[in-house]
Design a protein around this motif. Structure first.
Motif, PDB file in Angstrom:
ATOM      1  N   VAL A 153       6.671  -2.711   4.272  1.00 16.20           N
ATOM      2  CA  VAL A 153       6.431  -1.265   4.311  1.00 16.20           C
ATOM      3  C   VAL A 153       7.623  -0.574   4.978  1.00 16.20           C
ATOM      4  O   VAL A 153       8.141   0.438   4.484  1.00 16.20           O
ATOM      5  CB  VAL A 153       5.114  -0.942   5.045  1.00 16.20           C
ATOM      6  CG1 VAL A 153       4.955   0.568   5.229  1.00 16.20           C
ATOM      7  CG2 VAL A 153       3.928  -1.509   4.272  1.00 16.20           C
TER       8      VAL A 153
ATOM      9  N   ARG B 100       5.387   0.941  12.393  1.00 13.80           N
ATOM     10  CA  ARG B 100       5.014  -0.406  11.992  1.00 13.80           C
ATOM     11  C   ARG B 100       5.290  -1.415  13.094  1.00 13.80           C
ATOM     12  O   ARG B 100       6.204  -1.223  13.885  1.00 13.80           O
ATOM     13  CB  ARG B 100       5.796  -0.820  10.748  1.00 13.80           C
ATOM     14  CG  ARG B 100       5.652   0.129   9.582  1.00 13.80           C
ATOM     15  CD  ARG B 100       4.241   0.218   9.057  1.00 13.80           C
ATOM     16  NE  ARG B 100       3.780  -1.038   8.522  1.00 13.80           N
ATOM     17  CZ  ARG B 100       2.555  -1.270   8.059  1.00 13.80           C
ATOM     18  NH1 ARG B 100       1.649  -0.311   8.087  1.00 13.80           N
ATOM     19  NH2 ARG B 100       2.212  -2.451   7.585  1.00 13.80           N
TER      20      ARG B 100
ATOM     21  N   TYR C 182      -3.947  10.623   4.230  1.00 14.75           N
ATOM     22  CA  TYR C 182      -3.906  10.126   5.605  1.00 14.75           C
ATOM     23  C   TYR C 182      -5.302   9.997   6.209  1.00 14.75           C
ATOM     24  O   TYR C 182      -5.543   9.140   7.056  1.00 14.75           O
ATOM     25  CB  TYR C 182      -3.055  11.054   6.481  1.00 14.75           C
ATOM     26  CG  TYR C 182      -1.592  11.080   6.110  1.00 14.75           C
ATOM     27  CD1 TYR C 182      -0.949   9.940   5.639  1.00 14.75           C
ATOM     28  CD2 TYR C 182      -0.837  12.239   6.227  1.00 14.75           C
ATOM     29  CE1 TYR C 182       0.385   9.954   5.291  1.00 14.75           C
ATOM     30  CE2 TYR C 182       0.512  12.267   5.887  1.00 14.75           C
ATOM     31  CZ  TYR C 182       1.112  11.114   5.416  1.00 14.75           C
ATOM     32  OH  TYR C 182       2.439  11.139   5.072  1.00 14.75           O
TER      33      TYR C 182
ATOM     34  N   GLN D  58       0.105   3.400   3.069  1.00 12.74           N
ATOM     35  CA  GLN D  58       0.841   2.947   4.252  1.00 12.74           C
ATOM     36  C   GLN D  58       2.304   3.379   4.192  1.00 12.74           C
ATOM     37  O   GLN D  58       2.904   3.734   5.212  1.00 12.74           O
ATOM     38  CB  GLN D  58       0.752   1.427   4.369  1.00 12.74           C
ATOM     39  CG  GLN D  58      -0.615   0.915   4.767  1.00 12.74           C
ATOM     40  CD  GLN D  58      -0.653  -0.597   4.892  1.00 12.74           C
ATOM     41  OE1 GLN D  58       0.364  -1.276   4.783  1.00 12.74           O
ATOM     42  NE2 GLN D  58      -1.841  -1.138   5.114  1.00 12.74           N
TER      43      GLN D  58
ATOM     44  N   THR E 186       2.470   7.036   5.178  1.00 12.19           N
ATOM     45  CA  THR E 186       2.303   7.192   6.625  1.00 12.19           C
ATOM     46  C   THR E 186       3.572   6.785   7.362  1.00 12.19           C
ATOM     47  O   THR E 186       4.020   7.471   8.290  1.00 12.19           O
ATOM     48  CB  THR E 186       1.117   6.335   7.117  1.00 12.19           C
ATOM     49  OG1 THR E 186      -0.073   6.716   6.405  1.00 12.19           O
ATOM     50  CG2 THR E 186       0.894   6.508   8.607  1.00 12.19           C
ATOM     51  N   ALA E 187       4.181   5.673   6.923  1.00 11.80           N
ATOM     52  CA  ALA E 187       5.390   5.171   7.589  1.00 11.80           C
ATOM     53  C   ALA E 187       6.586   6.086   7.367  1.00 11.80           C
ATOM     54  O   ALA E 187       7.476   6.168   8.221  1.00 11.80           O
ATOM     55  CB  ALA E 187       5.709   3.761   7.083  1.00 11.80           C
TER      56      ALA E 187
ATOM     57  N   SER F  82       0.832  -1.207   0.000  1.00 10.85           N
ATOM     58  CA  SER F  82       0.000   0.000   0.000  1.00 10.85           C
ATOM     59  C   SER F  82       0.868   1.259   0.000  1.00 10.85           C
ATOM     60  O   SER F  82       1.716   1.442   0.889  1.00 10.85           O
ATOM     61  CB  SER F  82      -0.905  -0.004   1.228  1.00 10.85           C
ATOM     62  OG  SER F  82      -1.462   1.276   1.446  1.00 10.85           O
TER      63      SER F  82
END
Length: 440
Positions: free
Chosen positions: A374, A440, A251, A185, A188-189, A182
């Motif tokens: 990720v 994560r 987000y 994701q 975001t990470a 993703s």
């Protein structure tokens, strides 16, 4: 079709075929042939030599699956955003607005440059235009104020390269497509690690400024009325609004990455309309720049996809995966070995080619070891930060060289980047040691 002139590659075995394939890649690249055509040519030769003519449709299907990805539409959108920014006065006004926030501290212009770099990175995720913009806007001002040349050069180059890490990074998008994870994701990470690296740069600037007053003098304060400050701060409003809409929609789960990229383009176009800068000439120039940049990415992607597809059918990916996993039972050692490979490749190859050639091999290994792909994508993007600055072919240095005065040599630019490369390696080590930073 008479293919008798081709050697029987199957008789070599996968071990020697792997050596022959990557040896051919290296030799052809040394001739100056573009990476896209090198990978396509090698893929075709090995497909015909290993499988015969029936392998050609398999190559075509592999290429089609790459270019047919809906998420890939976001790449030209973000590139178009960067191209419009290049041609508008948004970046210039953004830089002027930062005077109000960072103008009275020692090293303030360097901090101002870094803040602009972060906002520009969060708007487009493309490094080339950012490095050039900072080289044109910030570098002359720092040199005029008496900043240490190497510090000024390093801030512009390293700050401009933050688009690799700060979402919406094109590097993360290509990784997500290759690794089938993703992209939301990934964004975001990467948020905290990207800003962590920017903070490292800021801390280094302040350390240099306050330990060596000659390296980063305080700019002579400008007397500004409240009205003038408000006028300058208006330059922050539209860029920050675009960032909020693009990243906030991703987000917040309101829009996909592809939809958010379209929102970003619309936001930047509306900004140029509001500022009275919109014109047919501006859009045509931005479209041409986008076509050239995305065309390069697509052709490299086509060639790399074909080569990896053929190598996979030959059993090469399983062979190389076994070799890498056989290095150690400790997953961290394996990851460090991968980082070393990426670091060396980053000195010579474009990041798009590295992602598309290496990730189909590395990501399955990461998953087999029970690690998060990720997190590994963020680690990969941080490694590519180093490749953008590293000699002999660090692209950020060449971008800056195109706009600096003649008395600044390419060698001086690379020497100026050494402390920033050290900070990138430190951030990479922290990411590997503390994966929780990515959330994560």
């Amino acid at each position: 079709m008479d293919l008798s002139f081709l050697p029987d590659l199957q008789s070599m075995g996968i071990e020697w075929a792997t050596v022959a394939m990557f040896g051919s890649l290296l030799l052809l690249l040394l001739t100056g042939m573009p990476l896209a055509f090198v990978t396509l040519l090698v893929a075709l030769i090995f497909a015909l030599g290993w499988f015969g003519p029936m392998a050609v449709p398999l190559i075509a299907s592999r290429i089609f699956s790459f270019v047919n990805s809906f998420v890939f539409v976001s790449v030209p959108m973000f590139v178009l955003m960067a191209a419009i920014l290049d041609r508008s006065g948004i970046a210039r006004d953004l830089f002027d607005a930062m005077k109000v926030l960072a103008g009275r501290i020692r090293g303030g212009v360097a901090i101002q440059t870094l803040l602009v770099a972060v906002i520009l990175a969060a708007m487009s995720g493309i490094i080339g235009g950012e490095v050039i913009l900072l080289g044109l806007l910030a570098l002359p001002q720092m040199l005029r104020l008496g900043y240490d040349r190497r510090l000024a050069i390093g801030v512009c180059c390293a700050g401009g390269a933050l688009g690799t890490m700060v979402p919406p990074s094109i590097v993360l998008i290509i990784y997500g497509l290759t690794a089938n994870v993703s992209i939301g994701q990934l964004f975001t990470a990467a948020f905290i690690p990207g800003f962590m690296l920017a903070c490292f740069y800021g801390a280094y600037i302040l350390f240099r400024a306050y330990t060596d007053h000659d390296a980063a003098p305080i700019a002579k304060p400008e007397e500004m009325s409240r009205r003038e400050k408000l006028r300058l701060l208006k330059g922050l409003f539209l860029p920050v609004l675009v960032v909020i809409f693009v990243l906030g929609s991703i987000y917040g789960g309101i829009a996909s990455v592809t939809e958010a990229s379209a929102i970003g383009v619309l936001g930047v176009m509306l900004s140029t309309v509001i500022r009275g800068e919109f014109s047919v000439g501006l859009m045509l120039g931005a479209a041409r720049q986008t076509l050239a940049t995305v065309g390069m990415i697509v052709w490299i992607g086509i060639g790399a996809s074909a080569l990896v597809g053929v190598f996979n059918l030959m059993g090469g990916i399983q062979f190389v995966s076994g070799l890498i996993q056989g290095i150690s039972d400790n997953p961290i050692v394996v990851v460090l070995f991968m980082m070393a490979i990426l670091f060396v490749l980053g000195m010579f190859l474009d990041w798009v080619g590295i992602a598309l050639l290496c990730m189909p091999i590395f990501v399955p290994i990461i998953k087999n070891m029970g690690m998060d792909p990720v997190w590994f994508g963020v680690v990969f993007a941080m490694n590519m930060q180093v490749s953008f600055l590293s000699p002999p072919f660090g692209p950020a240095a060449f971008y800056l060289k195109s706009v600096v005065p003649d008395d600044i040599s390419l060698g001086e630019i690379f020497r100026s980047l050494v402390p920033f490369i050290g900070l990138q390696i430190l951030a990479l080590g922290i990411l590997i040691a503390f994966p929780g930073i990515t959330g994560r």
